[in-house]
Design an enzyme around this catalytic site. Structure first.
Site, PDB file in Angstrom:
ATOM      1  N   LYS A  22       0.795  -1.173  -0.040  1.00 43.90           N
ATOM      2  CA  LYS A  22       0.046   0.085  -0.020  1.00 43.90           C
ATOM      3  C   LYS A  22       0.905   1.193   0.054  1.00 43.90           C
ATOM      4  CE  LYS A  22      -1.992   1.594   4.068  1.00 43.90           C
ATOM      5  NZ  LYS A  22      -1.543   3.263   4.484  1.00 43.90           N
ATOM      6  N   ASN A  23       1.818   1.412   0.753  1.00 47.08           N
ATOM      7  CA  ASN A  23       2.718   2.626   0.964  1.00 47.08           C
ATOM      8  C   ASN A  23       3.751   2.756   0.143  1.00 47.08           C
ATOM      9  OD1 ASN A  23       0.886   3.072   3.206  1.00 47.08           O
ATOM     10  ND2 ASN A  23       2.251   2.419   4.675  1.00 47.08           N
ATOM     11  N   ARG A  92      -4.660  10.680   3.644  1.00 46.25           N
ATOM     12  CA  ARG A  92      -3.626  11.684   3.622  1.00 46.25           C
ATOM     13  C   ARG A  92      -2.538  11.852   2.619  1.00 46.25           C
ATOM     14  NH1 ARG A  92      -2.389  14.292   7.436  1.00 46.25           N
ATOM     15  NH2 ARG A  92      -0.025  13.988   7.092  1.00 46.25           N
ATOM     16  N   CYS A 116      -5.600  12.924  11.757  1.00 45.80           N
ATOM     17  CA  CYS A 116      -6.195  11.437  11.648  1.00 45.80           C
ATOM     18  C   CYS A 116      -6.358  11.004  13.129  1.00 45.80           C
ATOM     19  CB  CYS A 116      -5.698  10.714  10.519  1.00 45.80           C
ATOM     20  SG  CYS A 116      -4.173  10.213  11.313  1.00 45.80           S
ATOM     21  N   ARG A 121      -0.419  15.293  12.441  1.00 50.09           N
ATOM     22  CA  ARG A 121       0.133  14.961  11.068  1.00 50.09           C
ATOM     23  C   ARG A 121       0.430  15.973  10.125  1.00 50.09           C
ATOM     24  NH1 ARG A 121      -1.762   9.134   9.054  1.00 50.09           N
ATOM     25  NH2 ARG A 121       0.352   9.252   8.009  1.00 50.09           N
ATOM     26  N   ASP A 305       4.267   1.053  12.072  1.00 52.27           N
ATOM     27  CA  ASP A 305       3.021   0.316  11.439  1.00 52.27           C
ATOM     28  C   ASP A 305       2.922  -0.886  11.899  1.00 52.27           C
ATOM     29  OD1 ASP A 305       3.100   1.992   8.151  1.00 52.27           O
ATOM     30  OD2 ASP A 305       2.707   2.814  10.371  1.00 52.27           O
ATOM     31  N   ILE A 327       7.030   7.963  16.884  1.00 54.45           N
ATOM     32  CA  ILE A 327       6.650   8.553  15.695  1.00 54.45           C
ATOM     33  C   ILE A 327       5.240   9.346  15.527  1.00 54.45           C
ATOM     34  CG2 ILE A 327       6.266   7.990  13.230  1.00 54.45           C
ATOM     35  CD1 ILE A 327       9.089   7.238  14.251  1.00 54.45           C
ATOM     36  N   ARG A 397      -9.186  -0.171   4.068  1.00 52.47           N
ATOM     37  CA  ARG A 397      -8.188   0.865   3.534  1.00 52.47           C
ATOM     38  C   ARG A 397      -6.811   0.132   2.963  1.00 52.47           C
ATOM     39  NH1 ARG A 397      -7.768   6.549   6.126  1.00 52.47           N
ATOM     40  NH2 ARG A 397      -6.017   6.372   4.373  1.00 52.47           N
TER      41      ARG A 397
HETATM   42  C1  EPZ Z   1       3.837   7.272   5.984  1.00 55.89           C
HETATM   43  O1  EPZ Z   1       3.250   8.425   6.788  1.00 55.89           O
HETATM   44  C2  EPZ Z   1       3.105   6.056   6.076  1.00 55.89           C
HETATM   45  N1  EPZ Z   1       1.801   6.276   5.264  1.00 55.89           N
HETATM   46  C3  EPZ Z   1       2.464   5.655   7.684  1.00 55.89           C
HETATM   47  O2  EPZ Z   1       1.584   4.362   7.183  1.00 55.89           O
HETATM   48  C4  EPZ Z   1       3.701   5.320   8.422  1.00 55.89           C
HETATM   49  O3  EPZ Z   1       3.353   5.136   9.755  1.00 55.89           O
HETATM   50  C5  EPZ Z   1       4.725   6.630   8.363  1.00 55.89           C
HETATM   51  O4  EPZ Z   1       5.067   6.897   7.003  1.00 55.89           O
HETATM   52  C6  EPZ Z   1       5.976   6.323   9.093  1.00 55.89           C
HETATM   53  O5  EPZ Z   1       6.724   5.245   8.722  1.00 55.89           O
HETATM   54  C7  EPZ Z   1       2.151   6.039   3.839  1.00 55.89           C
HETATM   55  O6  EPZ Z   1       2.955   5.783   3.167  1.00 55.89           O
HETATM   56  C8  EPZ Z   1       0.698   6.376   3.116  1.00 55.89           C
HETATM   57  P1  EPZ Z   1       5.992  10.704   8.300  1.00 55.89           P
HETATM   58  P2  EPZ Z   1       3.525   9.890   6.618  1.00 55.89           P
HETATM   59  O7  EPZ Z   1       5.888  12.004   7.176  1.00 55.89           O
HETATM   60  O8  EPZ Z   1       4.433  10.107   5.296  1.00 55.89           O
HETATM   61  C9  EPZ Z   1       5.547  14.240  11.364  1.00 55.89           C
HETATM   62  C10 EPZ Z   1      -0.282   3.019   7.707  1.00 55.89           C
HETATM   63  O9  EPZ Z   1      -0.731   2.442   8.717  1.00 55.89           O
HETATM   64  N2  EPZ Z   1       5.891  14.901  10.342  1.00 55.89           N
HETATM   65  O10 EPZ Z   1       7.155   9.899   8.344  1.00 55.89           O
HETATM   66  O11 EPZ Z   1       2.606  10.821   6.813  1.00 55.89           O
HETATM   67  C11 EPZ Z   1       4.286  13.270  11.549  1.00 55.89           C
HETATM   68  O12 EPZ Z   1       3.377  13.999  12.158  1.00 55.89           O
HETATM   69  C12 EPZ Z   1       0.421   4.391   7.696  1.00 55.89           C
HETATM   70  O13 EPZ Z   1      -0.056   2.617   6.646  1.00 55.89           O
HETATM   71  C13 EPZ Z   1       5.743  16.534  10.748  1.00 55.89           C
HETATM   72  O14 EPZ Z   1       5.814  16.830  11.952  1.00 55.89           O
HETATM   73  O15 EPZ Z   1       4.557   9.787   7.850  1.00 55.89           O
HETATM   74  C14 EPZ Z   1       4.550  12.276  12.478  1.00 55.89           C
HETATM   75  O16 EPZ Z   1       4.526  12.516  13.710  1.00 55.89           O
HETATM   76  C15 EPZ Z   1      -0.116   5.298   9.017  1.00 55.89           C
HETATM   77  N3  EPZ Z   1       5.907  17.199   9.529  1.00 55.89           N
HETATM   78  C16 EPZ Z   1       6.049  11.767  11.790  1.00 55.89           C
HETATM   79  O17 EPZ Z   1       6.424  13.109  11.399  1.00 55.89           O
HETATM   80  C17 EPZ Z   1       5.724  16.797   8.258  1.00 55.89           C
HETATM   81  O18 EPZ Z   1       6.003  17.956   7.329  1.00 55.89           O
HETATM   82  C18 EPZ Z   1       6.341  10.811  10.845  1.00 55.89           C
HETATM   83  O19 EPZ Z   1       5.523  11.336   9.461  1.00 55.89           O
HETATM   84  C19 EPZ Z   1       5.670  15.484   7.971  1.00 55.89           C
HETATM   85  C20 EPZ Z   1       5.678  14.624   9.108  1.00 55.89           C
END
Ligand code: EPZ
Length: 418
Positions: A22-23, A92, A116, A121, A305, A327, A397
């Site tokens: 998915k990701n 998202r 969410c 996020r 995850d 995270i 999803r």
């Molecule tokens: C991706 O989310 C995945 N989603 C998430 O999987 C996964 O948990 C996450 O990466 C971490 O591995 C998809 O790939 C669609 P991040 P993403 O940007 O890109 C903060 C699932 O269950 N942050 O690495 O949103 C954020 O709030 C989902 O499949 C900022 O503060 O993750 C979070 O606390 C859930 N500012 C942390 O970083 C930003 O501009 C990690 O977010 C961006 C992120």
């Protein structure tokens, strides 16, 4: 709405086919925005988020056609640069069209994704990085209005945190920027490497995948390609916990050990055995489950995850475990539901203490987010009696055919409609 009805206590044995990730698949679809030629993606998972992404791309004027089983053909001219709130608020990952739209159409109007279940996020790193590449960004009425009238220009971006989404947005934008871009402290998840490989197959010039620094030399245009989505390491890890919690023996066809280092090491610490075979990964448990301590971290650390799934499994381990979620700020929504099934989990800030219990008992429980939903299925598989899991649209999803895959391995699980 549909529910799962699970009667626990069965030991799972057999084979489970691991689907496309998915990701990764969601981002590879977005990469189709970067060229008018056809990007043909195979091994695309049949899940709700893929359908949502398809709707989003079609709304931007791109054509997304079925080109065979689990195969999509994506391409065409961009007709609109607006990603509307009703789609972005559902998924998202929609924010990832921002970089490609700026790179290809030099403008974008993307709804700010709301928070969410698992956290606020924000997307500040996405926006700051795009401004570094020359984009002008204004936030108005809940939308990101971005323009790059003279196109994007390569530069050096240092991410304060190795954000997966920010890395992907900036990586895709930089492929068509003028000059060289460095993304320092880039995320190193295998899904990022999958995206790099696909973009390079489309004619991009990217090096450094898997390291903490990506170097992208912008090119005039990208061309079409054929690319197979990598197997879903989180789906594989999730079902591995089903083998662990039921004391079963499962072969995950297509599962890759390389993507799951920290998960495999942690499984082995709990007493679950993982063996690489020609067709995939075999996971089995014959002895008792032992409690372990886990801290979620960016790759190659233990993936966030997989946190909820391990918590379910550890709730019936011998001894205590501690899980620290570094995270996301609110990713323990599964705890109250697990406790209703007899687990003994206490949350203290970002850490949860799990005291193993001999048995869980079935109960009516509710899904809250994707991975938490599966942790309740895992608990139901091991619990005494019947578990009814409602709101399983959260599960649809990101997981395909859960009841089919588990029932084929001996689980007593049925999907019923209210
Ligand atoms: C991706 O989310 C995945 N989603 C998430 O999987 C996964 O948990 C996450 O990466 C971490 O591995 C998809 O790939 C669609 P991040 P993403 O940007 O890109 C903060 C699932 O269950 N942050 O690495 O949103 C954020 O709030 C989902 O499949 C900022 O503060 O993750 C979070 O606390 C859930 N500012 C942390 O970083 C930003 O501009 C990690 O977010 C961006 C992120």
């Amino acid at each position: 709405m549909d529910r799962f009805i699970i009667r626990g206590g069965r030991r799972l044995t057999g084979e489970i086919e691991i689907g496309g990730a998915k990701n990764s698949g969601l981002k590879l679809m977005v990469a189709g925005l970067l060229t008018s030629e056809r990007l043909v993606l195979s091994n695309v998972p049949g899940i709700a988020d893929i359908k949502t992404m398809r709707d989003l791309l079609v709304g931007l004027g791109i054509t997304v056609e079925d080109a065979g089983p689990r195969t999509l053909s994506i391409g065409g001219e961009i007709g609109s640069v607006e990603a509307p709130y009703d789609i972005v608020s559902k998924m998202r990952a929609s924010i990832l069209v921002l970089g490609p739209l700026l790179a290809r159409a030099r403008e974008a109007k993307v709804s700010l994704p709301g928070g969410c279940a698992i956290g606020t996020r924000p997307v500040d790193m996405h926006l700051k990085g795009l401004e570094t590449l020359g984009a002008e960004i204004r936030l108005e009425n809940g939308y990101i209005n971005a323009t790059a009238p003279d196109g994007l220009k390569g530069d050096r971006i240092i991410l304060p945190f190795a954000s997966v989404g920010a890395t992907e947005n900036l990586l895709m934008a930089a492929t068509l920027a003028k000059g060289r871009t460095h993304i320092v402290n880039a995320a190193r998840e295998p899904e990022i490497s999958d995206l790099v490989h696909c973009l390079n197959a489309m004619g991009a010039q990217i090096t450094g995948e898997g390291s903490g620094t990506l170097v992208i030399d912008g090119v005039e245009k990208l061309h079409g390609a054929h690319y197979a989505v990598m197997p879903d390491r989180i789906e594989c890890g999730t079902y591995a916990c089903a083998a662990g919690i039921t004391g079963g023996d499962l072969l995950f066809v297509g599962g890759r050990a390389d993507d799951l280092g920290a998960v495999i090491r942690t499984l082995e610490e709990t007493g679950v055995e993982v063996v690489e075979e020609a067709r995939g990964l075999r996971v089995r448990r014959s002895g008792t489950l032992q409690g372990v301590d886990i801290m979620t971290e960016p790759y190659p650390g233990f993936p966030t995850d997989m946190q909820a799934q391990f918590m379910a499994m550890l709730s019936v381990a011998e001894g205590a475990s501690m899980i620290t979620e570094t995270i996301f700020e609110n990713r323990f929504m599964h705890v109250p539901e697990l406790n209703r099934m007899g687990a003994r989990v206490n949350v203290h800030g970002r850490s949860a203490i799990i005291r193993g219990v001999p048995k869980l008992s079935g109960a009516p429980v509710m899904a809250t987010d994707l991975r938490a939903s599966f942790s309740l299925i895992l608990a139901g598989l091991a619990a005494e009696g019947e578990t009814q899991l409602s709101r399983i649209y959260h599960l649809d999803r990101g997981y395909e055919g859960v009841d089919r895959k588990l029932a084929a391995c001996g689980a007593d699980i049925a999907r019923v409609s209210d």
